[in-house]
Design a protein around this motif. Structure first.
Motif, PDB file in Angstrom:
ATOM      1  N   LEU A 338       0.846  -1.195   0.000  1.00  0.00           N
ATOM      2  CA  LEU A 338       0.000   0.000   0.000  1.00  0.00           C
ATOM      3  C   LEU A 338       0.878   1.241   0.000  1.00  0.00           C
ATOM      4  CD1 LEU A 338      -2.784  -0.839   2.619  1.00  0.00           C
ATOM      5  CD2 LEU A 338      -3.006  -0.708   0.133  1.00  0.00           C
ATOM      6  N   PRO A 339       0.381   2.302  -0.617  1.00  0.00           N
ATOM      7  CA  PRO A 339       1.151   3.551  -0.583  1.00  0.00           C
ATOM      8  C   PRO A 339       1.451   3.903   0.866  1.00  0.00           C
ATOM      9  CG  PRO A 339      -0.751   3.754  -2.029  1.00  0.00           C
ATOM     10  CD  PRO A 339      -0.872   2.423  -1.339  1.00  0.00           C
ATOM     11  N   THR A 340       2.689   4.216   1.149  1.00  0.00           N
ATOM     12  CA  THR A 340       3.100   4.464   2.524  1.00  0.00           C
ATOM     13  C   THR A 340       3.780   5.817   2.668  1.00  0.00           C
ATOM     14  OG1 THR A 340       3.455   2.095   2.812  1.00  0.00           O
ATOM     15  CG2 THR A 340       4.480   3.553   4.426  1.00  0.00           C
ATOM     16  N   VAL A 341       3.416   6.497   3.729  1.00  0.00           N
ATOM     17  CA  VAL A 341       4.019   7.799   4.004  1.00  0.00           C
ATOM     18  C   VAL A 341       4.585   7.776   5.417  1.00  0.00           C
ATOM     19  CG1 VAL A 341       3.557  10.255   4.314  1.00  0.00           C
ATOM     20  CG2 VAL A 341       2.402   9.003   2.488  1.00  0.00           C
ATOM     21  N   GLU A 342       5.774   8.321   5.575  1.00  0.00           N
ATOM     22  CA  GLU A 342       6.352   8.415   6.914  1.00  0.00           C
ATOM     23  C   GLU A 342       6.213   9.834   7.424  1.00  0.00           C
ATOM     24  OE1 GLU A 342      10.197   6.824   7.482  1.00  0.00           O
ATOM     25  OE2 GLU A 342       9.451   4.779   7.146  1.00  0.00           O
ATOM     26  N   LEU A 343       5.714   9.960   8.639  1.00  0.00           N
ATOM     27  CA  LEU A 343       5.545  11.271   9.234  1.00  0.00           C
ATOM     28  C   LEU A 343       6.199  11.288  10.600  1.00  0.00           C
ATOM     29  CD1 LEU A 343       1.783  11.955   8.401  1.00  0.00           C
ATOM     30  CD2 LEU A 343       3.781  12.911   7.280  1.00  0.00           C
ATOM     31  N   PRO A 344       6.577  12.469  11.063  1.00  0.00           N
ATOM     32  CA  PRO A 344       7.186  12.562  12.386  1.00  0.00           C
ATOM     33  C   PRO A 344       6.237  11.993  13.437  1.00  0.00           C
ATOM     34  CG  PRO A 344       7.264  14.677  11.243  1.00  0.00           C
ATOM     35  CD  PRO A 344       6.467  13.756  10.385  1.00  0.00           C
ATOM     36  N   ALA A 345       6.769  11.184  14.345  1.00  0.00           N
ATOM     37  CA  ALA A 345       5.937  10.612  15.395  1.00  0.00           C
ATOM     38  C   ALA A 345       5.378  11.734  16.257  1.00  0.00           C
ATOM     39  CB  ALA A 345       6.765   9.658  16.252  1.00  0.00           C
ATOM     40  N   GLY A 346       4.236  11.434  16.896  1.00  0.00           N
ATOM     41  CA  GLY A 346       3.663  12.431  17.776  1.00  0.00           C
ATOM     42  C   GLY A 346       2.229  12.739  17.396  1.00  0.00           C
ATOM     43  N   ALA A 393       2.560   4.252  15.978  1.00  0.00           N
ATOM     44  CA  ALA A 393       2.683   2.966  15.296  1.00  0.00           C
ATOM     45  C   ALA A 393       2.046   3.129  13.926  1.00  0.00           C
ATOM     46  CB  ALA A 393       1.961   1.876  16.089  1.00  0.00           C
ATOM     47  N   GLN A 394       2.202   2.108  13.097  1.00  0.00           N
ATOM     48  CA  GLN A 394       1.639   2.182  11.754  1.00  0.00           C
ATOM     49  C   GLN A 394       0.114   2.274  11.795  1.00  0.00           C
ATOM     50  OE1 GLN A 394       3.121  -0.305   8.377  1.00  0.00           O
ATOM     51  NE2 GLN A 394       1.186  -1.358   8.687  1.00  0.00           N
ATOM     52  N   ILE A 395      -0.419   3.173  10.978  1.00  0.00           N
ATOM     53  CA  ILE A 395      -1.867   3.331  10.899  1.00  0.00           C
ATOM     54  C   ILE A 395      -2.304   3.131   9.464  1.00  0.00           C
ATOM     55  CG2 ILE A 395      -3.811   4.918  11.220  1.00  0.00           C
ATOM     56  CD1 ILE A 395      -2.150   6.459  13.208  1.00  0.00           C
ATOM     57  N   LYS A 396      -3.432   2.434   9.301  1.00  0.00           N
ATOM     58  CA  LYS A 396      -3.994   2.271   7.959  1.00  0.00           C
ATOM     59  C   LYS A 396      -5.093   3.295   7.769  1.00  0.00           C
ATOM     60  CE  LYS A 396      -6.893  -0.963   5.320  1.00  0.00           C
ATOM     61  NZ  LYS A 396      -7.778  -2.122   5.530  1.00  0.00           N
ATOM     62  N   LEU A 397      -4.977   4.072   6.721  1.00  0.00           N
ATOM     63  CA  LEU A 397      -5.995   5.068   6.411  1.00  0.00           C
ATOM     64  C   LEU A 397      -6.776   4.596   5.193  1.00  0.00           C
ATOM     65  CD1 LEU A 397      -3.968   8.411   6.559  1.00  0.00           C
ATOM     66  CD2 LEU A 397      -5.183   7.268   8.401  1.00  0.00           C
ATOM     67  N   SER A 398      -8.078   4.859   5.212  1.00  0.00           N
ATOM     68  CA  SER A 398      -8.885   4.520   4.056  1.00  0.00           C
ATOM     69  C   SER A 398      -9.764   5.700   3.678  1.00  0.00           C
ATOM     70  CB  SER A 398      -9.780   3.319   4.351  1.00  0.00           C
ATOM     71  OG  SER A 398      -9.002   2.241   4.848  1.00  0.00           O
ATOM     72  N   ALA A 399      -9.843   5.958   2.388  1.00  0.00           N
ATOM     73  CA  ALA A 399     -10.751   6.971   1.866  1.00  0.00           C
ATOM     74  C   ALA A 399     -11.679   6.230   0.936  1.00  0.00           C
ATOM     75  CB  ALA A 399      -9.977   8.058   1.128  1.00  0.00           C
ATOM     76  N   GLY A 400     -12.845   5.961   1.423  1.00  0.00           N
ATOM     77  CA  GLY A 400     -13.750   5.160   0.631  1.00  0.00           C
ATOM     78  C   GLY A 400     -13.322   3.706   0.700  1.00  0.00           C
ATOM     79  N   LYS A 401     -13.881   2.910  -0.210  1.00  0.00           N
ATOM     80  CA  LYS A 401     -13.602   1.486  -0.139  1.00  0.00           C
ATOM     81  C   LYS A 401     -12.347   1.069  -0.888  1.00  0.00           C
ATOM     82  CE  LYS A 401     -17.710   0.761  -1.584  1.00  0.00           C
ATOM     83  NZ  LYS A 401     -19.010   0.242  -2.023  1.00  0.00           N
ATOM     84  N   LYS A 402     -11.914   1.921  -1.794  1.00  0.00           N
ATOM     85  CA  LYS A 402     -10.816   1.499  -2.656  1.00  0.00           C
ATOM     86  C   LYS A 402      -9.479   2.134  -2.370  1.00  0.00           C
ATOM     87  CE  LYS A 402     -13.328   0.151  -6.787  1.00  0.00           C
ATOM     88  NZ  LYS A 402     -13.399   0.335  -8.242  1.00  0.00           N
ATOM     89  N   ARG A 403      -9.485   3.310  -1.809  1.00  0.00           N
ATOM     90  CA  ARG A 403      -8.208   4.005  -1.636  1.00  0.00           C
ATOM     91  C   ARG A 403      -7.710   3.823  -0.207  1.00  0.00           C
ATOM     92  NH1 ARG A 403     -10.506   9.273  -2.335  1.00  0.00           N
ATOM     93  NH2 ARG A 403      -8.451  10.220  -2.378  1.00  0.00           N
ATOM     94  N   HIS A 404      -6.537   3.225  -0.115  1.00  0.00           N
ATOM     95  CA  HIS A 404      -5.950   2.967   1.193  1.00  0.00           C
ATOM     96  C   HIS A 404      -4.499   3.428   1.209  1.00  0.00           C
ATOM     97  CE1 HIS A 404      -9.418   0.357   1.992  1.00  0.00           C
ATOM     98  NE2 HIS A 404      -9.219  -0.123   0.779  1.00  0.00           N
ATOM     99  N   ALA A 405      -4.025   3.747   2.390  1.00  0.00           N
ATOM    100  CA  ALA A 405      -2.621   4.131   2.529  1.00  0.00           C
ATOM    101  C   ALA A 405      -2.172   3.835   3.950  1.00  0.00           C
ATOM    102  CB  ALA A 405      -2.449   5.613   2.213  1.00  0.00           C
ATOM    103  N   LEU A 406      -0.867   3.716   4.104  1.00  0.00           N
ATOM    104  CA  LEU A 406      -0.313   3.488   5.432  1.00  0.00           C
ATOM    105  C   LEU A 406       0.491   4.706   5.850  1.00  0.00           C
ATOM    106  CD1 LEU A 406       1.056  -0.158   5.011  1.00  0.00           C
ATOM    107  CD2 LEU A 406      -1.126   0.563   6.006  1.00  0.00           C
ATOM    108  N   VAL A 407       0.413   5.011   7.127  1.00  0.00           N
ATOM    109  CA  VAL A 407       1.251   6.082   7.661  1.00  0.00           C
ATOM    110  C   VAL A 407       2.075   5.479   8.785  1.00  0.00           C
ATOM    111  CG1 VAL A 407       1.275   8.288   8.849  1.00  0.00           C
ATOM    112  CG2 VAL A 407      -0.436   7.861   7.092  1.00  0.00           C
ATOM    113  N   ARG A 408       3.362   5.764   8.736  1.00  0.00           N
ATOM    114  CA  ARG A 408       4.253   5.237   9.784  1.00  0.00           C
ATOM    115  C   ARG A 408       4.980   6.389  10.452  1.00  0.00           C
ATOM    116  NH1 ARG A 408       6.696   1.313   5.745  1.00  0.00           N
ATOM    117  NH2 ARG A 408       5.325  -0.500   5.843  1.00  0.00           N
ATOM    118  N   PRO A 409       5.261   6.220  11.757  1.00  0.00           N
ATOM    119  CA  PRO A 409       6.061   7.241  12.435  1.00  0.00           C
ATOM    120  C   PRO A 409       7.497   7.123  11.928  1.00  0.00           C
ATOM    121  CG  PRO A 409       5.562   5.423  13.925  1.00  0.00           C
ATOM    122  CD  PRO A 409       4.821   5.152  12.667  1.00  0.00           C
ATOM    123  N   ALA A 410       8.124   8.268  11.634  1.00  0.00           N
ATOM    124  CA  ALA A 410       9.489   8.227  11.098  1.00  0.00           C
ATOM    125  C   ALA A 410      10.492   7.957  12.224  1.00  0.00           C
ATOM    126  CB  ALA A 410       9.814   9.545  10.425  1.00  0.00           C
TER     127      ALA A 410
END
Length: 410
Positions: A338-346, A393-410
RNA sequence: GGGGGGGUGGCAGAGCGGUCAAAUGCAACGGACUGUAACUCCGUCGGGGAAACCCUACACAGGUUCGAAUCCUGUCCCCCCCA
């Protein structure tokens, strides 16, 4: 014309798989292909640093040409891109700098390397740049030697020109000259590499015919033109848009997973057609898969996605994309691809989370999504647009039923 | 060079002094239905804000008005006709 049954491998494949819209002389071309190696080319604009699915049919055509024993030539329009092809466009494109054009050429090269074999030899692919001969042209000499072979009367009759004039859109003299240069390309490639065939989309028909004529007049050689149908989806819309925008063929512009998803979402009615054009599965298999009824056709779509992704990004990438898709859609889980984005923790607001993950265009868009109940955090609907999330921790985001992405703390 | 028409949101195209963040259609997005379809239906669709509300926008720059996408002036660009 299409009642003719070709004997050459290349044209046999092209006709049975639905690649051909028009040909200047199918029988004679067929004979030429039987007689020996025919170098054939397709021109590509260097307007972007990658190619997208809109060009895939042309790329596959070059690939088949090589597979059936001929020499594919991917002509880079380094020179013509400085002018801009008026075909199918309402407005002149903005002119690119030479540096940008060269940069784009390198990106496009990477696409071709996965589809064609560039090794030496009579059928090895080559990628010439028309700037090599166009840049050196002398205006007056060009007009005297070649300009006299083109009548304005005829040029005005071409669709690419007529369309612009009919719609009262400006067509500059600069663009008007594009077709002369493209014709010159064909003649020059015939002279340099013995090229006997130019292929392209149906919108290139006029340009191609000009090149065939010019080559005959100047070089005295018979050469051929072949065009592919304009591809539209079964519902009439234009092909080639994904959730993320254009469907690029370079992995750094569109991840293999998203590329895979694009094909997975093919309309039922397009499955057989796309299998024939974009994969190398036997025609009978394509027809069989395309005729599966009801939910069964989903397996055909997965097959299509796997095959096309394997060609573009490799079998491993295709398998990984499929694994992630099955995990996400069939089990409602999470997949590595899944498309993954790293963001600063917090602490971060949900709204920002969706924007940063690329699932919302703006904060407003994210709030809208939340208000409509389409936003989910680890599969739980987000109800409060003001929610603050602790990213640890890693979070799964969903926009609608088809678009998903992961966000992880950097 | 002369005359006429025009530049509005991703596109098409209304509005022609206030009720305009701007009709309508297309595209896009979310939801229901389903097969991660199609069709249909419902909703959303400039940006910021939890919200009240604020900001930026109708080619560009000024001006007239309590108030302008709408009126005036200048600039740039486009189309058509005549020369």
């Amino acid at each position: 014309m299409m009642s003719y049954i070709p004997r050459s491998d290349f044209l046999h494949v092209m006709t049975t798989r639905g690649f051909i819209q028009d040909c200047t002389d199918l029988e004679a071309l067929d004979q030429a292909l039987l007689d020996g190696v025919v170098p054939g080319y397709i021109g590509f604009d260097c307007t972007a640093d990658s190619l997208h699915v809109g060009s895939l049919i042309q790329i596959m055509m070059l690939r088949w040409l090589q597979k059936t024993g001929h020499k594919p030539i991917a002509l880079m329009g380094g020179g013509t891109t400085k002018i801009g092809d008026p075909s199918g466009k309402d407005e002149a494109r903005q002119l690119l700098t030479v540096e940008k054009i060269n940069e784009n050429m390198a990106g496009i090269r990477r696409v071709f390397e996965t589809y064609l074999d560039f090794s030496d030899g009579p059928t090895g692919a080559v990628q010439p740049n028309n700037a090599d001969w166009l840049d050196a042209l002398n205006y007056v000499e060009f007009l005297r030697d070649y300009g006299r072979h083109f009548t304005i009367n005829r040029m005005l009759s071409f669709d690419s020109v007529k369309l612009r004039l009919d719609r009262e859109q400006p067509l500059t003299f600069l663009e008007f000259n594009y077709m002369l240069l493209q014709a010159y390309d064909f003649m020059e490639l015939n002279r340099r590499h013995g090229v006997g065939l130019q292929m392209g989309g149906s919108d290139q028909w006029g340009n191609i015919v000009n090149g065939v004529d010019l080559t005959r007049r100047i070089n005295g050689n018979q050469v051929f033109g072949l065009t592919t149908p304009l591809l539209t989806k079964a519902d009439g819309s234009k092909m080639g848009k994904s959730a993320a925008g254009a469907v690029w063929l370079n992995a750094d512009k569109l991840s293999p997973y998203e590329f895979w998803q694009f094909w997975r979402n093919t309309l039922d009615a397009d499955v057989a057609k796309f299998l024939k054009l974009f994969t190398e599965l036997p025609v009978e298999e394509c027809d069989r898969l395309g005729s599966l009824a009801g939910a069964e056709i989903n397996e055909a779509k997965i097959r299509l996605a796997n095959e096309v992704t394997a060609l573009a990004h490799g079998a491993d990438a295709a398998a990984a994309a499929e694994a992630t898709a099955r995990e996400v859609f069939e089990k409602g889980g999470v997949g590595e691809d899944l498309p993954t984005v790293e963001l600063p923790a917090g602490s971060i607001s949900v709204v920002q989370l969706f924007v940063q993950a690329g699932l919302a265009k703006s904060g407003k868009d994210a709030k809208r999504l939340i208000a409509e109940g389409g936003a989910k955090l680890d599969d739980a609907p987000v109800t409060d647009a003001g929610l603050m999330v602790d990213l640890d921790a890693q979070i799964k985001l969903s926009a609608g039923k088809k678009r998903h992405a992961l966000v992880r703390p950097a």
